[in-house]
Design a protein around this motif. Sequence first.
Motif, PDB file in Angstrom:
ATOM      1  N   VAL A 116      -3.361 -12.424 -12.876  1.00  0.00           N
ATOM      2  CA  VAL A 116      -3.114 -13.438 -11.847  1.00  0.00           C
ATOM      3  C   VAL A 116      -1.655 -13.390 -11.391  1.00  0.00           C
ATOM      4  CG1 VAL A 116      -2.928 -15.924 -11.437  1.00  0.00           C
ATOM      5  CG2 VAL A 116      -4.959 -15.000 -12.564  1.00  0.00           C
ATOM      6  N   VAL A 117      -0.743 -13.381 -12.360  1.00  0.00           N
ATOM      7  CA  VAL A 117       0.682 -13.380 -12.012  1.00  0.00           C
ATOM      8  C   VAL A 117       1.034 -12.096 -11.247  1.00  0.00           C
ATOM      9  CG1 VAL A 117       3.018 -13.281 -12.965  1.00  0.00           C
ATOM     10  CG2 VAL A 117       1.367 -14.909 -13.880  1.00  0.00           C
ATOM     11  N   THR A 118       0.495 -10.957 -11.711  1.00  0.00           N
ATOM     12  CA  THR A 118       0.772  -9.691 -11.034  1.00  0.00           C
ATOM     13  C   THR A 118       0.282  -9.721  -9.587  1.00  0.00           C
ATOM     14  OG1 THR A 118       0.391  -8.615 -13.158  1.00  0.00           O
ATOM     15  CG2 THR A 118       0.535  -7.185 -11.232  1.00  0.00           C
ATOM     16  N   VAL A 119      -0.957 -10.178  -9.399  1.00  0.00           N
ATOM     17  CA  VAL A 119      -1.543 -10.186  -8.060  1.00  0.00           C
ATOM     18  C   VAL A 119      -0.801 -11.156  -7.135  1.00  0.00           C
ATOM     19  CG1 VAL A 119      -3.599 -10.854  -6.746  1.00  0.00           C
ATOM     20  CG2 VAL A 119      -3.842  -9.434  -8.776  1.00  0.00           C
ATOM     21  N   VAL A 120      -0.591 -12.389  -7.614  1.00  0.00           N
ATOM     22  CA  VAL A 120       0.009 -13.406  -6.750  1.00  0.00           C
ATOM     23  C   VAL A 120       1.492 -13.117  -6.506  1.00  0.00           C
ATOM     24  CG1 VAL A 120       0.519 -15.856  -6.492  1.00  0.00           C
ATOM     25  CG2 VAL A 120      -1.682 -15.144  -7.438  1.00  0.00           C
ATOM     26  N   ALA A 121       2.252 -12.956  -7.593  1.00  0.00           N
ATOM     27  CA  ALA A 121       3.689 -12.720  -7.422  1.00  0.00           C
ATOM     28  C   ALA A 121       3.929 -11.382  -6.733  1.00  0.00           C
ATOM     29  CB  ALA A 121       4.389 -12.749  -8.787  1.00  0.00           C
ATOM     30  N   GLY A 122       3.129 -10.365  -7.086  1.00  0.00           N
ATOM     31  CA  GLY A 122       3.278  -9.058  -6.461  1.00  0.00           C
ATOM     32  C   GLY A 122       3.033  -9.117  -4.963  1.00  0.00           C
ATOM     33  N   ILE A 163      -9.797 -14.118 -11.771  1.00  0.00           N
ATOM     34  CA  ILE A 163      -9.182 -13.003 -11.044  1.00  0.00           C
ATOM     35  C   ILE A 163      -9.602 -13.020  -9.576  1.00  0.00           C
ATOM     36  CG2 ILE A 163      -9.025 -10.472 -10.933  1.00  0.00           C
ATOM     37  CD1 ILE A 163      -9.408 -10.531 -14.014  1.00  0.00           C
ATOM     38  N   LEU A 164     -10.881 -13.316  -9.323  1.00  0.00           N
ATOM     39  CA  LEU A 164     -11.352 -13.450  -7.935  1.00  0.00           C
ATOM     40  C   LEU A 164     -10.521 -14.481  -7.184  1.00  0.00           C
ATOM     41  CD1 LEU A 164     -13.797 -13.127  -5.745  1.00  0.00           C
ATOM     42  CD2 LEU A 164     -14.534 -15.282  -6.726  1.00  0.00           C
ATOM     43  N   PHE A 165     -10.342 -15.650  -7.804  1.00  0.00           N
ATOM     44  CA  PHE A 165      -9.579 -16.701  -7.129  1.00  0.00           C
ATOM     45  C   PHE A 165      -8.117 -16.324  -6.970  1.00  0.00           C
ATOM     46  CE2 PHE A 165     -13.207 -19.540  -7.898  1.00  0.00           C
ATOM     47  CZ  PHE A 165     -13.234 -20.195  -6.679  1.00  0.00           C
ATOM     48  N   SER A 166      -7.571 -15.573  -7.939  1.00  0.00           N
ATOM     49  CA  SER A 166      -6.155 -15.199  -7.819  1.00  0.00           C
ATOM     50  C   SER A 166      -5.941 -14.341  -6.570  1.00  0.00           C
ATOM     51  CB  SER A 166      -5.687 -14.461  -9.075  1.00  0.00           C
ATOM     52  OG  SER A 166      -6.090 -13.111  -9.053  1.00  0.00           O
ATOM     53  N   VAL A 167      -6.911 -13.487  -6.255  1.00  0.00           N
ATOM     54  CA  VAL A 167      -6.799 -12.656  -5.054  1.00  0.00           C
ATOM     55  C   VAL A 167      -6.852 -13.536  -3.800  1.00  0.00           C
ATOM     56  CG1 VAL A 167      -7.883 -10.806  -3.735  1.00  0.00           C
ATOM     57  CG2 VAL A 167      -7.781 -10.659  -6.219  1.00  0.00           C
ATOM     58  N   PHE A 197      -5.075 -26.182  -8.396  1.00  0.00           N
ATOM     59  CA  PHE A 197      -4.194 -25.224  -7.726  1.00  0.00           C
ATOM     60  C   PHE A 197      -4.417 -25.214  -6.216  1.00  0.00           C
ATOM     61  CE2 PHE A 197      -3.762 -23.923 -12.115  1.00  0.00           C
ATOM     62  CZ  PHE A 197      -2.408 -23.669 -12.184  1.00  0.00           C
ATOM     63  N   VAL A 198      -5.666 -25.441  -5.776  1.00  0.00           N
ATOM     64  CA  VAL A 198      -5.917 -25.563  -4.338  1.00  0.00           C
ATOM     65  C   VAL A 198      -5.140 -26.765  -3.803  1.00  0.00           C
ATOM     66  CG1 VAL A 198      -7.657 -26.098  -2.587  1.00  0.00           C
ATOM     67  CG2 VAL A 198      -8.183 -24.454  -4.381  1.00  0.00           C
ATOM     68  N   PHE A 199      -5.271 -27.881  -4.500  1.00  0.00           N
ATOM     69  CA  PHE A 199      -4.592 -29.118  -4.105  1.00  0.00           C
ATOM     70  C   PHE A 199      -3.074 -28.906  -4.050  1.00  0.00           C
ATOM     71  CE2 PHE A 199      -2.671 -33.157  -5.717  1.00  0.00           C
ATOM     72  CZ  PHE A 199      -2.932 -33.934  -4.604  1.00  0.00           C
ATOM     73  N   SER A 200      -2.533 -28.230  -5.065  1.00  0.00           N
ATOM     74  CA  SER A 200      -1.081 -28.040  -5.134  1.00  0.00           C
ATOM     75  C   SER A 200      -0.582 -27.050  -4.086  1.00  0.00           C
ATOM     76  CB  SER A 200      -0.675 -27.531  -6.521  1.00  0.00           C
ATOM     77  OG  SER A 200      -1.123 -28.406  -7.516  1.00  0.00           O
ATOM     78  N   PHE A 201      -1.197 -25.857  -4.060  1.00  0.00           N
ATOM     79  CA  PHE A 201      -0.650 -24.784  -3.236  1.00  0.00           C
ATOM     80  C   PHE A 201      -1.082 -24.866  -1.784  1.00  0.00           C
ATOM     81  CE2 PHE A 201      -0.054 -23.162  -7.467  1.00  0.00           C
ATOM     82  CZ  PHE A 201       1.177 -22.546  -7.379  1.00  0.00           C
ATOM     83  N   VAL A 202      -2.310 -25.333  -1.534  1.00  0.00           N
ATOM     84  CA  VAL A 202      -2.785 -25.381  -0.155  1.00  0.00           C
ATOM     85  C   VAL A 202      -2.375 -26.695   0.506  1.00  0.00           C
ATOM     86  CG1 VAL A 202      -4.802 -25.337   1.341  1.00  0.00           C
ATOM     87  CG2 VAL A 202      -4.718 -23.860  -0.682  1.00  0.00           C
ATOM     88  N   TYR A 203      -2.752 -27.813  -0.100  1.00  0.00           N
ATOM     89  CA  TYR A 203      -2.562 -29.090   0.577  1.00  0.00           C
ATOM     90  C   TYR A 203      -1.149 -29.643   0.411  1.00  0.00           C
ATOM     91  CZ  TYR A 203      -7.563 -29.097   1.436  1.00  0.00           C
ATOM     92  OH  TYR A 203      -8.814 -28.769   1.871  1.00  0.00           O
ATOM     93  N   LEU A 204      -0.696 -29.802  -0.846  1.00  0.00           N
ATOM     94  CA  LEU A 204       0.621 -30.415  -1.042  1.00  0.00           C
ATOM     95  C   LEU A 204       1.732 -29.568  -0.424  1.00  0.00           C
ATOM     96  CD1 LEU A 204       0.616 -32.014  -4.600  1.00  0.00           C
ATOM     97  CD2 LEU A 204       0.599 -33.135  -2.372  1.00  0.00           C
TER      98      LEU A 204
END
Lengths: 202, 113
Positions: B95-101, A36-40, A191-198
Motif C-alpha cells: 500500500v505504502v509503495t503504491v500510494v507514496a510511489g 491492495i485493490l483499494f490502495s491502487v 480513509f475515504v472520509f479522510s482522503f477524499v472528503y475531508l
Amino acid sequence: MAHHTAAQTAHHHSHEEEHESLKTMGFWMFLITDVILFSVLFATFIVLRGNFNGGPGPHELFQMPGVIAETFILLTSSFTCGLALLSLNAGKVKGVIGWLAVTGILGIAFLTLEITEFVHMVHEGATISTSAFLTAFYTLVGTHGLHVTIGIVWMTGLLIQLKRNGLNAKTKRKVNNLSLYWHFLDIIWIFVFSFVYLMGVM
Amino acid sequence: MANVNANHHDSHDHHGESHGSVKSYVIGFILSIVLTIIPLVVVLQGWMTGNAAIAVIMITAVLQFLIQMLFFMHLKEEKKPRYNLLALLLALVIVVTVVAGSIWIMMYNTVAH
C-alpha cells in the motif's frame, strides 16, 4: 495428532472447527488482496484529484452533513457487528441474528445516503465522464459502495441460514468472516472520509 | 510446533479475553468516534490549514485503523505463528509503495510541465 484431537474434543474443538478456522485464514488473505485493490484506487484518486477539466470540484460538490451521517452510521454498524460476534461467542443465536439485522439496516441506511449523494451530483452535471477527478472519485467511492452492497446480500443470506440451522461450526465461521469483512469496510471508509472528503473540502 | 499450537488452543477457554468483551468493543467504539470528530472539527471549523490539517487527518485515520484492528478484529490475540499479521504487514508495504510511489512520480510529472 490423534492425541491432540482427544484433548481438544474435551474443549469442544473438533477437526471440523480447525478446518473452519483455516477457511477464516483464507478469507483474511482475500481481505489482504482487497486492501491492495483499494490502495491502487486511492493512489489513482490522489494523483488525479486536482484535474477538474473545467468541471465542479470538491467544494461545490461535497455536502458534508450527508457524508458525516454516512461515516457515523458505518462506524456504529461496525460496533453492532462486533456485538453480534460477542453473542456468537456466548452461543446466543437470537443475539447474533438481532445484531446482524441491525448492522444490515445501518448498512442499507449508509447505501441510501451514498446513492442519494451520487444522484444529486449527477443532477448537478458531475458525471463519471466529466473530469479525471470525478472518474477517480466515482470509481473509488463506488467500489466501496459495491463492497457494502455485497456485504448486505451476504448478511441477508447468513441471517436465513442462522434462522434455519442455528449456530454450528459452519455458520459460526461465516459470522466470523462477515464481521471481519464489515470491519474492513469500515476501515476503508475511514480513509475515504479522510482522503477524499475531508482533504477535499479543506 | 503442533504441540505449542494445541496448548494455545486449549488455553482458549476464558472467552472474555480471547475474543474481546463488551467493554473492549465499547472502548473501541468511543475511541473511533472521538478520532472521527477531531479531524472533522479541525477541518470544518478551520482550526488548522495546510500541512498541519493534513497531518491531523492522517494521524487520526491511522489511529482509527489500529483501533479497528486491535479492538474489533482482535489482531493482537492471534495465535502463533502470526500469519494474519505477517500478511497484513506485507499488504501495508505494498500500500505504502503504491500510494507514496504514485504521488512521488506524479510530483515530478507536474514539474516537467
